[in-house]
Write a protein that holds these residues in place. Structure first.
Motif, mmCIF file in Angstrom:
data_model
loop_
_atom_site.group_PDB
_atom_site.id
_atom_site.type_symbol
_atom_site.label_atom_id
_atom_site.label_comp_id
_atom_site.label_asym_id
_atom_site.label_seq_id
_atom_site.Cartn_x
_atom_site.Cartn_y
_atom_site.Cartn_z
ATOM 1 N N ALA A 152 -35.560 -14.707 115.484
ATOM 2 C CA ALA A 152 -36.014 -13.358 116.167
ATOM 3 C C ALA A 152 -36.259 -13.347 118.126
ATOM 4 C CB ALA A 152 -37.556 -13.311 116.133
ATOM 5 N N ARG A 157 -32.418 -9.035 113.912
ATOM 6 C CA ARG A 157 -33.468 -8.172 113.176
ATOM 7 C C ARG A 157 -33.477 -8.099 112.408
ATOM 8 N NH1 ARG A 157 -35.786 -9.756 116.581
ATOM 9 N NH2 ARG A 157 -36.932 -8.779 118.447
ATOM 10 N N GLN A 158 -32.142 -8.487 111.281
ATOM 11 C CA GLN A 158 -31.633 -7.781 110.649
ATOM 12 C C GLN A 158 -31.165 -9.891 109.584
ATOM 13 O OE1 GLN A 158 -27.984 -5.983 110.039
ATOM 14 N NE2 GLN A 158 -28.631 -5.181 112.248
ATOM 15 N N GLU A 318 -24.779 -7.898 115.025
ATOM 16 C CA GLU A 318 -25.797 -7.266 115.278
ATOM 17 C C GLU A 318 -26.012 -7.118 116.767
ATOM 18 O OE1 GLU A 318 -30.089 -7.858 114.380
ATOM 19 O OE2 GLU A 318 -29.761 -9.216 112.777
#
Ligand SMILES: [Zn+2]
Ligand SMILES: [Zn+2]
Length: 432
Positions: A152, A157-158, A318
């Motif tokens: 984090a 986020r994934q 990401e």
């Protein structure tokens, strides 16, 4: 003479050059900050160990049997480069017998002789933590939460968390027997690799991604259904803790991980933005019997390892932590075409004052020096030509303000204070 083609990184290894390497600095700093905030101290252990250290942790695994860099040193000792992080930590614990709970972290290269592929290098880099000396399920929660927080902190986020319990010395044998009986009936249907070899480590068959094995074991018994009371209570507390901290997870009864030593809680973190066959970015679990197996007193333990190379691939996928955003630019570039003495003295003063400063060498032309100043992405240029030198002054220019930005002359004695003030104002206007 050797041809130049011989002087390249060996297969499966690579150089990380600036500015890309700035991402590694950020990655390591965030990892250290995350785990040190929870009381973990840095352990630095050798990159190679006696071969037996690694054989003890995974005699039946590919990592140890097939993929280890083992060698004999000039004294005839059998040694191996570290293939993973936990064995060395446990070896250090047994050797030094520190106070428990012993909470340590490491970030170091690991070595595996395997086919090189994206995000999987023969020298790859792992960050990890280990806690020795407590079987409290809340520690399992802490360890998982720290891995979660680290991802984090990078902006990922994934990331998906899967957990399982592999039982202990009480319930594992019962389950192993049930699984063995099941596999005996299905052996003919397993993949080429496991049709014969499944007996070495029946659990590994559940981890096999080949369609034959997946189909043949779809209705295989699961350890979670065979847990003894103590293991069931332990695992329930772990899940309760993850819920309490708001960390989402899924139960995966097929999650067995690649090493022999795991007991009770095991977990894996996958980056959904990466291709599914290679999206595991971290994982770990309990190894309550390992210290004893390495000759220490009965001592429970738990930890995780995170693949830092692959974590950066997940960041790429990401779109977080781009190199351009993390490489700290210079504050000041000193352009001196009055002999170089001013550049020498001013950069030294600026660095002593805590600013990042650089200069050109070799008496380059003003034009060439300004080009270097632009390329350095410095915010300010300090310019000393013959006029400024004669007047005991320097010109200051904002390099981000475009080609026609003005310069202003500042007396040499007040220069450092003036530059600091200007940089502070620039920071304020950026943050507004
Ligand atoms: Zn298989
Ligand atoms: Zn049990």
């Amino acid at each position: 003479m050797a041809s130049t083609s011989e002087f390249k990184t060996p297969n499966g290894t690579r150089d990380v050059l600036p500015p890309e390497s700035a991402r590694w600095e950020v990655l390591l700093a965030r990892f250290a900050r995350t785990v040190e905030a929870a009381g973990y101290g840095l352990l630095i252990s050798p990159m190679f160990e006696h071969l037996e250290v690694f054989q003890r942790v995974g005699a039946s695994t590919d990592i140890v049997r097939k993929e280890m860099y083992q060698f004999q040193d000039k004294g005839g000792r059998e040694l191996a480069l570290r293939p993973e992080g936990t064995a060395s930590v446990v070896r250090a614990f047994v050797q030094h017998r520190p106070q428990v709970p012993w909470k340590v972290w490491y970030a170091a290269p690991s070595f595996r002789y395997e086919r090189a592929q994206a995000g999987r290098y023969r020298q790859h880099h792992q960050g990890g933590i280990e806690v020795l000396g407590t079987e409290d399920p809340d520690v399992d929660v802490e360890v998982i939460a720290l891995a979660w927080e680290f991802f984090a902190a990078l902006g990922l986020r994934q990331v998906h968390l899967r957990i399982n319990s592999l039982g202990d010395a009480t319930c594992r044998p019962v389950y192993r027997q049930a699984l063995t009986e099941f596999l005996e009936r299905r052996a003919g249907l397993l993949c080429d690799e496991h049709r014969e070899a499944w007996k070495d480590n029946p659990l590994r068959v559940l981890d096999c991604k080949k369609p034959d094995c997946v189909a043949a074991t779809a209705d295989a018994p699961h350890q979670v259904d065979y847990l003894c009371d103590a293991c069931r209570t332990h695992f329930a507390r772990v899940r309760e803790g993850l819920d309490a901290l708001g960390i989402p997870f899924s139960l995966d009864p097929r999650l067995v991980r690649g090493l022999d030593y795991y007991t009770r809680t095991t977990f894996e973190l996958a980056a959904a933005a990466l291709e599914s066959a290679q999206n595991a970015v971290g994982g770990g679990g309990r190894y309550d019997g390992l210290v004893e197996e390495m000759g220490g007193p009965p001592t429970p333990g738990i930890g995780f390892g995170i693949g830092l190379d692959r974590t950066l691939l997940a960041c790429d996928a990401e779109g977080v932590l781009p190199a351009a955003s993390v490489a700290a630019p210079l504050d000041v570039y000193v352009v001196d075409f009055a002999g170089g003495g001013a550049a020498r003295d001013i950069t030294a003063e600026l660095r002593a004052a805590g600013l990042r400063a650089d200069r050109a060498f070799d008496g380059r032309s003003p034009k060439s020096q300004f080009k270097s100043a632009d390329r350095s992405r410095a915010r300010l240029a300090v310019i000393v030509g013959p006029d400024e030198a004669a007047a005991g002054e320097a010109a200051v220019k904002d390099l981000r303000a475009g080609a026609d930005a003005g310069q202003r002359r500042v007396g040499r004695s007040g220069l450092v204070a003036e530059l600091k003030q200007t940089l502070r104002l620039m920071d304020t206007s950026i943050n507004m």
